[in-house]
Design a protein around this motif. Structure first.
Motif, PDB file in Angstrom:
ATOM      1  N   LEU A  17      95.530 -16.811 105.580  1.00 21.32           N
ATOM      2  CA  LEU A  17      96.268 -17.541 106.773  1.00 21.32           C
ATOM      3  C   LEU A  17      95.709 -18.846 106.898  1.00 21.32           C
ATOM      4  N   GLU A  18      94.418 -19.082 106.335  1.00 17.51           N
ATOM      5  CA  GLU A  18      93.641 -20.534 106.374  1.00 17.51           C
ATOM      6  C   GLU A  18      93.971 -21.507 105.337  1.00 17.51           C
ATOM      7  N   ALA A  19      94.954 -20.900 104.255  1.00 15.98           N
ATOM      8  CA  ALA A  19      95.452 -21.685 103.128  1.00 15.98           C
ATOM      9  C   ALA A  19      96.141 -22.647 103.613  1.00 15.98           C
ATOM     10  N   LYS A  20      96.166 -23.880 102.724  1.00 15.83           N
ATOM     11  CA  LYS A  20      96.662 -25.014 103.366  1.00 15.83           C
ATOM     12  C   LYS A  20      98.282 -25.148 102.889  1.00 15.83           C
ATOM     13  N   ASP A  21      98.942 -24.401 102.127  1.00 14.78           N
ATOM     14  CA  ASP A  21     100.135 -24.335 101.863  1.00 14.78           C
ATOM     15  C   ASP A  21     100.783 -23.033 101.571  1.00 14.78           C
ATOM     16  N   SER A  27      99.715 -16.521  96.775  1.00 18.32           N
ATOM     17  CA  SER A  27      98.938 -16.349  95.664  1.00 18.32           C
ATOM     18  C   SER A  27      97.784 -15.436  96.013  1.00 18.32           C
ATOM     19  N   ILE A  28      96.969 -15.771  97.131  1.00 24.16           N
ATOM     20  CA  ILE A  28      95.879 -15.137  97.664  1.00 24.16           C
ATOM     21  C   ILE A  28      96.549 -13.545  98.056  1.00 24.16           C
ATOM     22  N   LEU A  29      97.603 -13.423  98.919  1.00 21.98           N
ATOM     23  CA  LEU A  29      98.101 -12.234  99.182  1.00 21.98           C
ATOM     24  C   LEU A  29      98.546 -11.181  98.057  1.00 21.98           C
ATOM     25  N   TYR A  30      99.056 -11.938  96.896  1.00 16.15           N
ATOM     26  CA  TYR A  30      99.230 -10.959  95.625  1.00 16.15           C
ATOM     27  C   TYR A  30      97.981 -10.595  95.233  1.00 16.15           C
ATOM     28  N   ARG A  31      97.038 -11.335  94.870  1.00 16.74           N
ATOM     29  CA  ARG A  31      95.507 -11.100  94.405  1.00 16.74           C
ATOM     30  C   ARG A  31      95.067  -9.634  95.164  1.00 16.74           C
ATOM     31  N   VAL A  32      95.189  -9.868  96.629  1.00 14.26           N
ATOM     32  CA  VAL A  32      94.703  -8.679  97.457  1.00 14.26           C
ATOM     33  C   VAL A  32      95.453  -7.372  97.269  1.00 14.26           C
ATOM     34  N   LEU A  33      96.919  -7.552  96.849  1.00 17.50           N
ATOM     35  CA  LEU A  33      97.498  -6.311  96.534  1.00 17.50           C
ATOM     36  C   LEU A  33      97.168  -5.606  95.212  1.00 17.50           C
ATOM     37  N   ASP A  34      96.513  -6.714  94.291  1.00 14.79           N
ATOM     38  CA  ASP A  34      95.968  -6.164  92.991  1.00 14.79           C
ATOM     39  C   ASP A  34      94.647  -5.235  93.140  1.00 14.79           C
TER      40      ASP A  34
END
Length: 422
Positions: A17-21, A27-34
């Protein structure tokens, strides 16, 4: 997608949520799903990550990524309850639907999900995805495929007695038959939808859709007063929900007023409190048609059809009724113009009515064939010859009546003589 995963925790979601773009957040959310963890807390965080990821991909108009996400999540679906799986699938398909120009992608996505649900024996989810697929096929004008899909689905759902889904399917079937111009079957399907809806609580949006379809069918049968009342009910339902369909209900209400020669009421409805919320091209189009109808002006009518082509001609329901109204208006105007003449040049009639010569000539010939007036077209001289209405000679009906009465007397005498002889 990165090879290193992030733990499925509140902190990881907050980091996205804090990501700049948006690209970084995705990319962060895909890594969470992994994250391989399958603890209840991790599963709950992954569900949140999927919802957020769907929203971001929708905002970025990445329809293909949403499709691949749904494929990627299949192992995850085996870890969560079936009801939650159905909810996630619906959220992702809805996200794709909100991206403009993705109807073909949605159809492919639904077909893939139907195959997967068949393999996994997830009947509840499959039925809902198939209903969604049938609706998409109908929008894409692939009517035969949609109809074959629905016919099997209706039997299956009736057997399971899932009333809420049955209402959706029957309503969809009614719309499909209407698109194919099969009004008896369309009415039968709508009656079935109403019967199923009476047995359960129906959400306001669905009730509004039923009322809208009822209004369309009544208007098609020229029962505009009943159609208006149904469109009004639909408008109230959609207006309370701020649903975009409210403007279509209001547009059809105005159409009904015009068709029953109450075009003067259109301005009052548009300027009412509810009408002012939806002021725009759709209502402007109906106002222009109402003005043309009030003034009995074909020229203004054609100007309205040209200026508001998207709102009038590209809406099949409005277009069908306005074509009928235009023909009626043109016939009335032509009859009024040719009334003083026994012989008149077609070019003069075209000049008076301010329409092209070919158009007027074609319409006059059609009216003669339809016996709207007695006459003939002298195409060599470019004239219309109007005959006096032939007066019916009263002697012929009287003679026929006398012969009929004599026949009855003879029959009566024959019956009596037969009784005497017996």
């Amino acid at each position: 997608m990165s090879s290193s995963y992030l733990p499925a925790t509140t902190e990881s979601i907050a980091l996205a949520l804090e990501a700049k773009d948006p690209s970084e957040a995705i990319s962060i959310l895909y890594r969470v799903l992994d994250d391989p963890s399958s603890s209840p807390e991790a599963l709950r965080m992954k569900e949140q990550a999927i919802t957020n990821l769907s929203d971001l991909l929708r905002q970025e108009s990445r329809g293909e990524d949403l499709r691949s996400l749904l494929t990627q999540l299949r192992p995850f679906f085996s870890l969560i309850p079936k009801a939650k799986t159905a909810k996630i699938v619906r959220v992702i398909i809805d996200s794709v639907a909100k991206i403009p120009g993705t109807s073909d992608l949605q159809i492919v996505l639904c077909k893939e999900m139907v195959q997967w649900t068949r393999a996994e024996k997830r009947t509840f989810l499959r039925q809902r995805v198939e209903a969604r697929l049938a609706a998409l096929l109908m929008e894409n004008k692939e009517y035969s495929e949609a109809l074959s899909l629905l016919s099997g689905l209706v039997k299956e759902v009736r057997r399971l007695d899932d009333k809420l889904l049955l209402v959706d399917i029957d309503l969809l079937e009614s719309k499909l038959h209407f698109s194919l111009r099969n009004l008896p079957k369309s009415k039968a399907a709508l009656t079935a939808a109403r019967t199923a809806a009476n047995a359960i609580y129906v959400p306001p949006a669905q009730q509004g859709a039923i009322d809208l379809q009822s209004g369309i069918l009544h208007a098609e049968e020229k029962d505009y007063k009943t159609g208006y009342s149904y469109f009004f009910e639909a408008f109230e339902s959609f207006n309370a929900l701020d649903d975009p369909k409210a403007v279509f209900s209001l547009k059809y209400m105005l159409l009904c007023k015009i068709m029953v020669n109450q075009a003067d009421d259109v301005g009052g409805i548009i300027s009412s409190k509810a009408g002012l919320q939806y002021v725009g091209p759709d209502l402007d189009a109906m106002k222009a048609v109402a003005d043309a109808h009030s003034k009995r002006s074909l020229k203004l009518f054609e100007v309205a059809l040209r200026d508001y082509k998207a709102q009038l001609e590209e809406d099949p329901i409005v277009h069908r009724h306005l074509s009928s109204l235009y023909d009626t208006l043109m016939e009335q105007n032509l009859c009024r113009l040719i009334e003083p003449f026994s012989r008149v040049e077609i070019s003069h009639v075209a000049e008076l009515i301010e329409l092209p010569f070919d158009h007027v000539e074609r319409k006059l010939s059609q009216m003669i064939l339809d016996k709207k007036f007695a006459g003939t077209l002298d195409q060599g001289a470019g004239c219309l010859v109007i005959f006096d209405d032939p007066k019916t000679d009263a002697i012929y009906p009287a003679t026929l009546e006398t012969i009929s009465n004599v026949g009855k007397v003879v029959d009566s005498l024959y019956v009596r003589s037969a009784k005497i002889m017996a």
